[in-house]
Design an enzyme around this catalytic site. Structure first.
Site, PDB file in Angstrom:
ATOM      1  N   ASN A   1       0.810  -1.214   0.000  1.00  0.00           N
ATOM      2  CA  ASN A   1       0.000   0.000   0.000  1.00  0.00           C
ATOM      3  C   ASN A   1       0.844   1.265   0.000  1.00  0.00           C
ATOM      4  O   ASN A   1       0.341   2.350   0.306  1.00  0.00           O
ATOM      5  CB  ASN A   1      -0.949   0.003   1.203  1.00  0.00           C
ATOM      6  CG  ASN A   1      -1.874  -1.195   1.213  1.00  0.00           C
ATOM      7  OD1 ASN A   1      -1.638  -2.137   1.960  1.00  0.00           O
ATOM      8  ND2 ASN A   1      -2.880  -1.194   0.379  1.00  0.00           N
TER       9      ASN A   1
ATOM     10  N   VAL B   1       1.530   7.114   0.316  1.00  0.00           N
ATOM     11  CA  VAL B   1       0.811   6.087   1.064  1.00  0.00           C
ATOM     12  C   VAL B   1      -0.644   6.046   0.613  1.00  0.00           C
ATOM     13  O   VAL B   1      -1.286   7.090   0.455  1.00  0.00           O
ATOM     14  CB  VAL B   1       0.874   6.375   2.581  1.00  0.00           C
ATOM     15  CG1 VAL B   1       0.058   5.363   3.357  1.00  0.00           C
ATOM     16  CG2 VAL B   1       2.316   6.351   3.055  1.00  0.00           C
ATOM     17  N   CYS B   2      -1.143   4.843   0.385  1.00  0.00           N
ATOM     18  CA  CYS B   2      -2.535   4.676  -0.008  1.00  0.00           C
ATOM     19  C   CYS B   2      -3.356   4.306   1.218  1.00  0.00           C
ATOM     20  O   CYS B   2      -3.435   3.141   1.606  1.00  0.00           O
ATOM     21  CB  CYS B   2      -2.655   3.590  -1.087  1.00  0.00           C
ATOM     22  SG  CYS B   2      -4.334   3.392  -1.705  1.00  0.00           S
ATOM     23  N   ILE B   3      -3.928   5.321   1.858  1.00  0.00           N
ATOM     24  CA  ILE B   3      -4.794   5.138   3.018  1.00  0.00           C
ATOM     25  C   ILE B   3      -6.088   5.895   2.739  1.00  0.00           C
ATOM     26  O   ILE B   3      -6.067   7.034   2.279  1.00  0.00           O
ATOM     27  CB  ILE B   3      -4.150   5.678   4.301  1.00  0.00           C
ATOM     28  CG1 ILE B   3      -2.866   4.916   4.620  1.00  0.00           C
ATOM     29  CG2 ILE B   3      -5.114   5.559   5.480  1.00  0.00           C
ATOM     30  CD1 ILE B   3      -2.154   5.413   5.848  1.00  0.00           C
TER      31      ILE B   3
ATOM     32  N   SER C   1      -7.020   1.410   1.855  1.00  0.00           N
ATOM     33  CA  SER C   1      -7.449   0.963   0.549  1.00  0.00           C
ATOM     34  C   SER C   1      -6.440   0.024  -0.035  1.00  0.00           C
ATOM     35  O   SER C   1      -5.304  -0.010   0.357  1.00  0.00           O
ATOM     36  CB  SER C   1      -7.628   2.169  -0.385  1.00  0.00           C
ATOM     37  OG  SER C   1      -6.426   2.882  -0.493  1.00  0.00           O
TER      38      SER C   1
END
Length: 224
Positions: free
Chosen positions: A85, A92-94, A224
């Protein structure tokens, strides 16, 4: 003459920085990249025990928009990371870092899972720790690990950086959960807070240490 009015975002960031320095999130060190710029923060993250990142010392930048907290900041790792992620450029994919608007790249996220003004730096940091604790393996990520370019090499490469900064990285859960105040080399941060009106900040006694460093209501956001 009256002091100049501060932008709402600057005032909010002053208060958040003060709160995080007085009551730190476990396993993080927070500083300003430049003491005169409240919109760029440097974060040092200790890798969680019992994960691929145990013993690691990872640096990242948080950059805030001028309309914070109505728009989310960006969070980018400066340290090379191997994680499903985390993109190669460190982004960062949050979910909570995604704006609350329709986005073709959202992957079916609900609006309630994305950023809203009740989120803050503390919830972001807890989400990052959750991300490191529970990565979701992807085929390419597993291929990188098998080729020897994974978490172990990432951690080893950060040890010299920790030594340079004079930081002892916790490697046990007991050490990891200890709350410590961020050391200050000067009073420049205090001068920032002096710009606020006295009634804007309520001085509180420091809370007792919490042995369970994952017990936080703000950490329940999905990645995500």
């Amino acid at each position: 003459p009256l002091p100049p009015l501060l932008p709402p975002s600057q005032k909010a960031l002053m208060l958040e920085l003060k709160s995080l320095q007085e009551e730190p999130v476990e396993a993080f060190r927070i500083t300003l990249v430049d003491e005169s710029d409240l919109y760029n923060w440097e974060v040092a993250i200790f890798g969680p025990p019992n994960t691929l990142y145990e013993g690691g010392y990872f640096k990242a930048h948080i950059k805030f928009p001028i309309d914070y907290p109505y728009s989310p900041p960006t969070f980018r790792f400066l340290t090379k990371m191997w994680h499903p992620n985390i993109y190669e450029n460190g982004d960062v994919c949050i979910s909570i870092l995604h704006p609350p608007v329709d986005d073709s790249q959202s992957g079916g996220e609900l609006p309630s899972e994305r950023w809203n003004p009740t989120q803050n730096v503390r919830t972001i940091l807890l989400s990052v720790i959750s991300l490191l604790n529970e990565p979701t393996p992807q085929p390419m990520w597993m291929l990188r690990l098998c080729s020897g370019n994974g978490g172990t090499e990432t951690v080893s490469a950060t040890k010299a950086e920790a030594e340079k900064d004079g930081v002892k990285v916790p490697t046990t859960l007991a050490e990891y959960c200890i709350k410590t105040k961020v050391p200050s080399n000067d009073n420049s941060s205090d001068l920032l807070y002096d710009d606020l009106y006295d009634d804007d900040i309520d001085d509180e006694d420091e809370e007792e240490e919490d042995a369970d460093c994952y017990d936080d209501d703000d950490s329940g956001n999905e990645e995500s």
